[in-house]
Design an enzyme around this catalytic site. Structure first.
Site, short mmCIF file in Angstrom:
data_model
loop_
_atom_site.label_atom_id
_atom_site.label_comp_id
_atom_site.label_asym_id
_atom_site.label_seq_id
_atom_site.Cartn_x
_atom_site.Cartn_y
_atom_site.Cartn_z
N PHE A 125 0.68 -1.40 -0.08
CA PHE A 125 -0.06 0.06 0.11
C PHE A 125 0.95 1.26 0.01
CE2 PHE A 125 -3.03 3.20 1.54
CZ PHE A 125 -4.15 2.99 0.55
N ASP A 194 2.71 -2.89 9.75
CA ASP A 194 1.51 -2.26 9.38
C ASP A 194 0.46 -3.45 9.29
OD1 ASP A 194 -0.65 -1.36 7.87
OD2 ASP A 194 0.39 -0.05 6.48
N TYR A 219 -10.91 0.74 10.62
CA TYR A 219 -12.19 0.84 9.68
C TYR A 219 -12.36 -0.40 8.61
CZ TYR A 219 -8.99 3.19 6.69
OH TYR A 219 -7.78 3.61 6.00
N LYS A 220 -11.46 -1.23 8.66
CA LYS A 220 -11.52 -2.35 7.98
C LYS A 220 -12.11 -3.52 8.59
CE LYS A 220 -7.51 -0.97 5.25
NZ LYS A 220 -8.16 -0.67 3.82
N ARG A 368 -10.47 -7.25 -5.63
CA ARG A 368 -10.41 -7.72 -4.45
C ARG A 368 -11.58 -8.19 -3.82
NH1 ARG A 368 -6.95 -3.83 -0.47
NH2 ARG A 368 -8.78 -2.56 -0.83
#
Lengths: 409, 409
Positions: A125, A194, A219-220, A368
């Protein structure tokens, strides 16, 4: 498809996590395979946020003494068990980008001058690399990329700190956190983990892995709401060693003394910056309270079963249509399935979304599909695979309306 | 008191801003003189936040294409007229502390090497100095304090950038922004204006003052909610000149291209970092929409009238009890009254809070009373002064319950 719906219903009846689905406010007619990007809303979130709105209305400034001010540490302690940390090792604050900057400054501030390199991962990312580049421009460190798929050990000379994702956001590939941490430490460097795609997706054991530093978002898989604040972890033996560079008043040892000079707090609190949005912690607190009841081993079992089911349902179709399956083997997988169609990937995802099957798209060509065991049933996944098959076999994705690009993908 | 309640009612009847009070959700029985610290809740805030909660629940990830992603710029454009800026010059993001760090990096990155000093104000809100110190430790710049009350011109040698508040948080003293900006520019330096205590408190004219850089918060006079995100302003002629150091993916020129290397956006967007909390922008948007209707000249007139009324009602009492009035003259005042009682200040404020009259306390000895013309009536201020008089004359503040310290003051 090769698996009968009857067999699927049996799997749902046997699912030890099945009851959690009722604790989410899920929209009708949606099969949501994007919880790896934005988690669904816990049923308790609205009441929690409404409570804080009422508190703001009625208590006004007094709210800061009624749970708002210490929310970053209180929620950090709720977060800790989910990632194998201990109380006082986690704070909820700002976002991942900013938390990485803090840790880069905190760690390099303790390094000798012969270690001037900050390493970040190619192909992962990009914000992790972007902020490492911003840090290095300002501090005079040198930024380098670890090329995707290369041997980390060969890139550690002169490295002060490396930023690694436990789970790759594109492929879903899981790194061996214990072995990698040991390797980095053996080379005299530090690693910031991470955990954006691992926290809440699988059991994480920061303590057991000897990890000293980590960041991640809530938030995932953790359902804190769009852009809920991130977490920052520092192992208790590595706290109290110096400044972090984003030294705002909430990280001061005595924020309400209003002293002229900055003195960092002695504990994890030093990683706070300025005033945080009290309102946004409410939804996350509702979610983390629910997470305290989750059996992480059962979560992992179901995650792998769901992603395998999806792949199994689509295996022949993918081969027939030249769609590449990047998904690693189960023991090397996070909680997502990653498919690549460089020509039609974007349109396929748009066609699925139009049918209520929500996955996401990342350049180049990557589709994804995230598997969130708390609110996805086996039937949800089976039905999503059925839609995928129909979209491909009918050629539906070729319709012009599915070619239009949105600002956010 | 010297002014009759009849006269006060007449003032309220003549008040052109009187109708705004109904557009706030104010608790019963509270006289709120702390809007300079946390503003009251706009009546529309709850509905706005509920709307975003519903959007998260029903639209899930699609919300990012439905106003969440561009909220920082959209709300920045709503904010701009309140501070005399233009569209595309303001972004709502992060907090003041972080925004100062971004601007320090952005500005010093354009400076020659003979300007290595970052100057911040002694005696003003400490986070501005704290973050300047953090920045300088990392970048190798030198941090110095401008001693309170000293001549700025004498401290500008070798200075790259100075951080100044337009209104001092303790005394409420207003700086002449136009003259000071000119002075700093004439010395070849830059100034970042901190508008925390001026935005929404009085007319601000960044353009007219020749100001190039500013930050401020939205949770005080602008009613965005506890810890609502801050704003950052860069004059249009000074955008696009380089990196800001907190270079996260939302500030990238093409955030959804997922390129490896950071390339800053060409406009104000570059001052964004990572993912923001979409939910928290809703309450602020409800407030800023209301602010678009406010006549700032009328606001200023009422602000000064309210603070003068409070002082006039208490003048003899303060003198008799040795309470110092730091409040500057009207033309040099923000929108607060600042009184000092180093021995009893804390207890007096606590006794007032117990009566529903909410001001705040800052060490050492400072009692602050903020005057927010949108939801304070003349009678509110008159009654607050009456309570103040009773607390002092009765000695009520000496009760032991008012001596207990809270974590947050």
């Amino acid at each position: 498809m090769s698996i009968s719906l009857e067999r699927i219903h049996q799997l749902d009846r046997q699912d030890p996590l099945a009851d959690f689905k009722r604790r989410f406010a899920l929209p009708e007619g949606v099969l949501y395979l994007d919880g790896n990007s934005l988690g669904a809303q816990p049923a308790g979130a609205r009441e929690a946020v409404d409570g804080t709105l009422e508190q703001w209305r009625d208590e006004l400034i007094k709210g800061w003494n009624q749970g708002w001010f210490d929310a970053p540490e209180r929620l950090g302690d709720l977060m800790a068990p989910i990632i194998g940390a201990r109380g006082g090792e986690v704070v909820i604050t700002d976002n991942i980008t900013l938390n990485l900057f803090k840790l880069l400054g905190y760690i390099t501030g303790q390094c000798s001058n012969d270690r001037r390199v900050v390493l970040s991962e190619g192909g992962n990312f990009p914000t992790d690399g972007y902020i490492a580049q911003g840090f290095c421009r300002l501090s005079g460190h040198e930024h380098r990329f670890l090329p995707e798929g290369s041997e980390l050990a060969e890139y550690l000379d002169g490295v002060a700190v490396v930023v690694l994702s436990q789970v790759n956001y594109r492929t879903g590939r899981l790194r061996d956190m214990a072995a990698t941490t040991r390797l980095v430490h053996d080379h005299g460097a530090e690693v910031i983990w991470d955990l954006a795609h691992s926290a809440g997706a699988l059991p994480v054991d920061l303590t057991g892995c000897g990890a000293r530093y980590a960041v991640g978002c809530t938030y995932k898989y953790l359902n804190g709401g769009p852009g809920a604040p991130a977490f920052l972890y520092v192992h208790r033996d590595h706290q109290g060693r110096g400044w972090q560079p984003l030294s705002g008043w909430h990280g001061h040892a005595a924020p309400f003394a209003f002293d002229a000079d900055y003195v960092p707090a002695g504990d994890i609190t030093r990683f706070r910056t300025g005033t945080h949005s009290a309102l946004i912690y409410s939804a996350l607190e509702a979610s983390l309270t629910m997470w305290a009841e989750v059996d992480m081993a059962a979560l992992r079992d179901k995650s792998l079963a769901l992603s395998e089911l999806f792949r199994e349902c689509l295996d022949d179709l993918l081969k027939a249509h030249g769609i590449e399956d990047l998904t690693p083997s189960p023991e090397e997988r996070g909680s997502q399935v990653s498919l690549v169609d460089s020509e039609h990937g974007y349109a396929i995802v748009q066609a699925l979304i139009a049918r209520g099957v929500i996955g996401d798209y990342r350049e180049p060509g990557l589709m994804r599909f995230g598997f969130t065991p708390l609110y996805l049933s086996y039937e949800d996944v089976w039905q999503a695979a059925r839609h995928f098959r129909e979209v491909i076999e009918s050629g539906e994705y070729r319709e012009s309306r599915f070619q239009v690009r949105c600002a956010v993908t």
